[in-house]
Write a protein that holds these residues in place. Sequence first.
Motif, PDB file in Angstrom:
ATOM      1  N   SER A  24       0.834  -1.210  -0.049  1.00  0.00           N
ATOM      2  CA  SER A  24      -0.095   0.018   0.114  1.00  0.00           C
ATOM      3  C   SER A  24       0.808   1.288  -0.060  1.00  0.00           C
ATOM      4  CB  SER A  24      -0.937   0.008   1.091  1.00  0.00           C
ATOM      5  OG  SER A  24      -1.737   0.991   1.188  1.00  0.00           O
ATOM      6  N   PRO A  25       1.838   1.530   0.991  1.00  0.00           N
ATOM      7  CA  PRO A  25       2.633   2.393   0.796  1.00  0.00           C
ATOM      8  C   PRO A  25       3.533   2.837  -0.470  1.00  0.00           C
ATOM      9  CG  PRO A  25       3.258   1.361   2.947  1.00  0.00           C
ATOM     10  CD  PRO A  25       2.198   0.620   2.203  1.00  0.00           C
ATOM     11  N   ILE A  26       3.888   1.426  -1.131  1.00  0.00           N
ATOM     12  CA  ILE A  26       4.674   1.481  -2.479  1.00  0.00           C
ATOM     13  C   ILE A  26       3.487   2.219  -3.382  1.00  0.00           C
ATOM     14  CG2 ILE A  26       5.349   0.250  -4.282  1.00  0.00           C
ATOM     15  CD1 ILE A  26       6.670  -1.581  -1.985  1.00  0.00           C
ATOM     16  N   ILE A  27       2.389   1.654  -3.372  1.00  0.00           N
ATOM     17  CA  ILE A  27       1.422   2.217  -4.603  1.00  0.00           C
ATOM     18  C   ILE A  27       1.260   3.713  -4.219  1.00  0.00           C
ATOM     19  CG2 ILE A  27      -1.088   1.969  -5.113  1.00  0.00           C
ATOM     20  CD1 ILE A  27      -1.013  -0.868  -4.308  1.00  0.00           C
ATOM     21  N   TRP A  28       0.927   3.962  -2.854  1.00  0.00           N
ATOM     22  CA  TRP A  28       0.617   5.611  -2.808  1.00  0.00           C
ATOM     23  C   TRP A  28       1.902   6.257  -3.031  1.00  0.00           C
ATOM     24  CZ3 TRP A  28      -3.737   7.738  -2.826  1.00  0.00           C
ATOM     25  CH2 TRP A  28      -4.747   6.901  -2.497  1.00  0.00           C
ATOM     26  N   GLY A  29       3.045   5.880  -2.993  1.00  0.00           N
ATOM     27  CA  GLY A  29       4.189   6.623  -3.147  1.00  0.00           C
ATOM     28  C   GLY A  29       4.330   6.787  -4.816  1.00  0.00           C
ATOM     29  N   ALA A  30       3.853   5.763  -5.410  1.00  0.00           N
ATOM     30  CA  ALA A  30       4.173   5.990  -6.918  1.00  0.00           C
ATOM     31  C   ALA A  30       2.779   6.952  -7.282  1.00  0.00           C
ATOM     32  CB  ALA A  30       3.800   4.361  -7.332  1.00  0.00           C
ATOM     33  N   LEU A  31       1.776   6.867  -6.746  1.00  0.00           N
ATOM     34  CA  LEU A  31       0.753   8.059  -7.029  1.00  0.00           C
ATOM     35  C   LEU A  31       1.048   9.465  -6.721  1.00  0.00           C
ATOM     36  CD1 LEU A  31      -2.414   5.781  -6.032  1.00  0.00           C
ATOM     37  CD2 LEU A  31      -1.425   6.152  -8.592  1.00  0.00           C
ATOM     38  N   LEU A  32       1.749   9.395  -5.539  1.00  0.00           N
ATOM     39  CA  LEU A  32       1.565  10.771  -4.957  1.00  0.00           C
ATOM     40  C   LEU A  32       2.358  11.923  -5.776  1.00  0.00           C
ATOM     41  CD1 LEU A  32       1.341  12.310  -2.132  1.00  0.00           C
ATOM     42  CD2 LEU A  32       3.706  11.836  -1.909  1.00  0.00           C
ATOM     43  N   PRO A  33       3.370  11.706  -6.722  1.00  0.00           N
ATOM     44  CA  PRO A  33       3.788  12.849  -7.476  1.00  0.00           C
ATOM     45  C   PRO A  33       2.815  13.225  -8.780  1.00  0.00           C
ATOM     46  CG  PRO A  33       5.523  11.293  -7.020  1.00  0.00           C
ATOM     47  CD  PRO A  33       4.245  10.715  -6.617  1.00  0.00           C
ATOM     48  N   ASP A  34       1.977  12.510  -8.979  1.00  0.00           N
ATOM     49  CA  ASP A  34       0.939  12.789  -9.891  1.00  0.00           C
ATOM     50  C   ASP A  34      -0.484  13.098  -9.183  1.00  0.00           C
ATOM     51  OD1 ASP A  34       2.536  12.185 -11.926  1.00  0.00           O
ATOM     52  OD2 ASP A  34       1.916  10.123 -12.366  1.00  0.00           O
ATOM     53  N   LEU A  35      -0.661  13.143  -8.017  1.00  0.00           N
ATOM     54  CA  LEU A  35      -1.962  13.615  -7.671  1.00  0.00           C
ATOM     55  C   LEU A  35      -2.363  14.965  -7.821  1.00  0.00           C
ATOM     56  CD1 LEU A  35      -2.167  11.630  -4.216  1.00  0.00           C
ATOM     57  CD2 LEU A  35      -3.368  10.913  -6.390  1.00  0.00           C
TER      58      LEU A  35
END
Length: 197
Positions: A24-35
Motif C-alpha cells: 500500500s505505501p509503495i502504491i501511494w508513493g507511486a501515485l503521490l507525485p501525480d495526485l
Amino acid sequence: MNTPSHVILNLALLGRQSRSQMNSPIIWGALLPDLAMFGFYAWAKLVARMDEATIWQEVYYQPFWQTVFDVGNSIPLALLAMGIAFWLGQRYPQWRSGGHVIIFLAASVILHCLADLPLHVDDGHRHFWPLSNFRFESPVSYWDPDHHGAVVALVELSLVLIASWPVWKLLRSRWLKALLIGSIGLMGVAYVGFYLR
C-alpha cells in the motif's frame, strides 16, 4: 511515464511477498507525485471550465501550479521524509513500523521521480526543489511523438508487461488484480489509439 506504469514498476522493484504490508505505501508513493496533477485537471475542467488548450498550454505552466506539482515531485523532500522516518524508528522503537511505511512510500516517490526525470521535454518538474530550480529538459518524451514518444511508450508498455507477472504474484486482492489487468489493457488501447492510428 504514465501513472499506472509507475505503480506497476514500483511494485515490481520494491514489493516482496514477505512484506506485503508495504504494498500500500509503495502504491501511494507511486501515485503521490501525480495526485496534484489530477486535482489540477479536475479543478480546471469541472470548476474553472477551461478547454484542453488553455489547461495544458497556459495554466499548467503558471508559476503557482508549477510549484504545486514540484512539491510532490521533489526528491529532496522525499529523502527528508525518509531520513526523519529512519531517525524516529531508531530513536523510538514503538515508531519503527510507522517509519517503515514512510520509508517505503518515500522510496516509491523517488523511483517515480527518477523514472520521470529523463522523459519530459518541456513539461518536466523541478525534481530537486526546494534546493534547486533546475529543470531537466530531455530530448526524449514519454508521450510526444515529435520527441520519440512512440518508441518510449512502446518500451514503457513492454516493461509494464514484463513487470506484471511478479506484481500479479504480490497482489492478494482480486480487485487489485482486476485493476492491474484493466490498467494494462487501457495502456495497450491508448498506445494503439494514439500512436498507430
